[in-house]
Scaffold this active site. Structure first.
Site, short mmCIF file in Angstrom:
data_model
loop_
_atom_site.label_atom_id
_atom_site.label_comp_id
_atom_site.label_asym_id
_atom_site.label_seq_id
_atom_site.Cartn_x
_atom_site.Cartn_y
_atom_site.Cartn_z
N LYS A 78 15.77 24.70 -13.76
CA LYS A 78 16.60 24.56 -14.95
C LYS A 78 16.52 25.89 -15.69
CE LYS A 78 17.29 21.91 -19.20
NZ LYS A 78 16.87 20.77 -20.04
N MET B 275 21.76 20.22 -16.65
CA MET B 275 20.67 19.32 -17.01
C MET B 275 20.48 19.53 -18.51
SD MET B 275 17.05 19.05 -14.93
CE MET B 275 17.87 18.79 -13.34
#
Length: 315
Positions: free
Chosen positions: A177, A220
């Protein structure tokens, strides 16, 4: 063989609490279901992340962490969403503590662990030592791990694309991420790894389409807490090659993503959800402060959120 989470829109879920700052099971279940029930056939949310920063992870006990994972997994399973993975934040100041959190996450029903580099205090952890730590965590974790590169909360430690590329080739490390705001880094990584090899995810949705064009797996992020259907629609428009429509929708989402931040981020998200979708409360755990609806009055930022909420309710 381990594999990355599915490509698409993963929601970094907020955590609803009662007025006494206890877990609000009913609201957690309601929120999980609203996120999961994005209409198909073109596909819904790809996964639900609990205990990220939006899930107030640093303010939870280990028992509460386990309970949040269990509630989310059980809610999905009991309502026919077995295919949606739960990703659990599992970060601690030491490698040993992080491994323990990964084990507890797996035992509680998480399919993946999102892991910050263990950084106990400033200037003591180098990129090289962070890589060694991640590799040890990967060796000992029962579930695959996703690197969380977020220098704001790791005392400025910012892994470059070479370091992340090295980690991507290590067994049981399946994604990253990218929360450093470096689109060049994201693009370089996406040019090396396909989403089926190593999942690369934006951490905000003001650049979701940009990331997809670069070849990353998806996002995300926090804003899908408010408008999950709209984010799934953006992903699908991109996959269908409808770039003019996708760019127009990305513009609306970009303004809304910024508005969420300006209004108070995770507390504002809860307040917006309560106001517009009728469950939960805006309680956050102290020392965080709740954002009330009164702060929305006359706000251009809330107007941007109202715009995307109206679009969401049309889907």
């Amino acid at each position: 063989m381990t594999h990355p989470p599915p490509p698409g829109c993963h929601v970094a879920a907020v955590l609803f609490m009662t007025k006494n700052e206890d877990l609000d099971r009913d609201a957690i279940e309601a929120h999980t279901l609203r996120l999961a029930q994005v209409p198909k056939p073109s596909g819904g949310v790809a996964g639900i992340l609990v205990q990220g920063d939006n899930g107030e992870s640093q303010l939870l006990s280990e028992a509460e962490r386990r309970e949040v994972i269990r509630i989310t997994r059980e809610t999905l399973d009991q309502n026919g969403f077995n295919n949606i993975p739960v990703i659990a934040g599992a970060s601690a100041p030491s490698t040993k503590m992080t491994v323990q959190l990964c084990k507890e996450a797996g035992d509680s029903g998480a399919s993946y662990a999102l892991v910050l580099a263990p950084v106990p205090w400033p200037l003591k952890i180098t990129p090289e030592s962070a890589i060694t730590s991640y590799q040890e965590i990967a060796d000992k974790s029962p579930i695959p791990i996703i690197v969380y590169n977020f220098p704001t909360v790791t005392n400025g430690l910012n892994l470059d694309s070479d370091a992340i590329e090295e980690l991507a080739k290590y067994p049981n490390i399946v994604g990253v991420k990218v929360a450093c705001g470096d689109m060049g880094k994201l693009h370089r990584l996406a040019s090396i790894f396909s989403p089926s090899e190593f999942g690369i995810y934006t951490s905000t949705t003001d650049c979701m389409l940009h990331g997809l064009i670069s070849g990353c797996a998806g996002t995300m992020a926090a804003s899908p807490n408010i408008v999950p259907r709209l984010h799934v629609k953006l992903y699908n428009l991109f996959k269908e090659g409808k770039m003019d429509e996708a760019l127009k929708l990305q513009t609306d989402i970009a303004h809304a993503d910024w508005a969420k931040t300006k209004l108070g981020s995770l507390s504002a998200i809860k307040t917006v959800v309560v106001k517009n979708f009728g469950y939960g409360s805006n309680v956050v755990r102290s020392p965080l402060k709740a954002v009330g609806e009164d702060t929305f009055v006359g706000s251009k930022h809330y107007a941007a959120l109202e715009n995307v909420i109206a679009l969401e309710k049309q889907l």
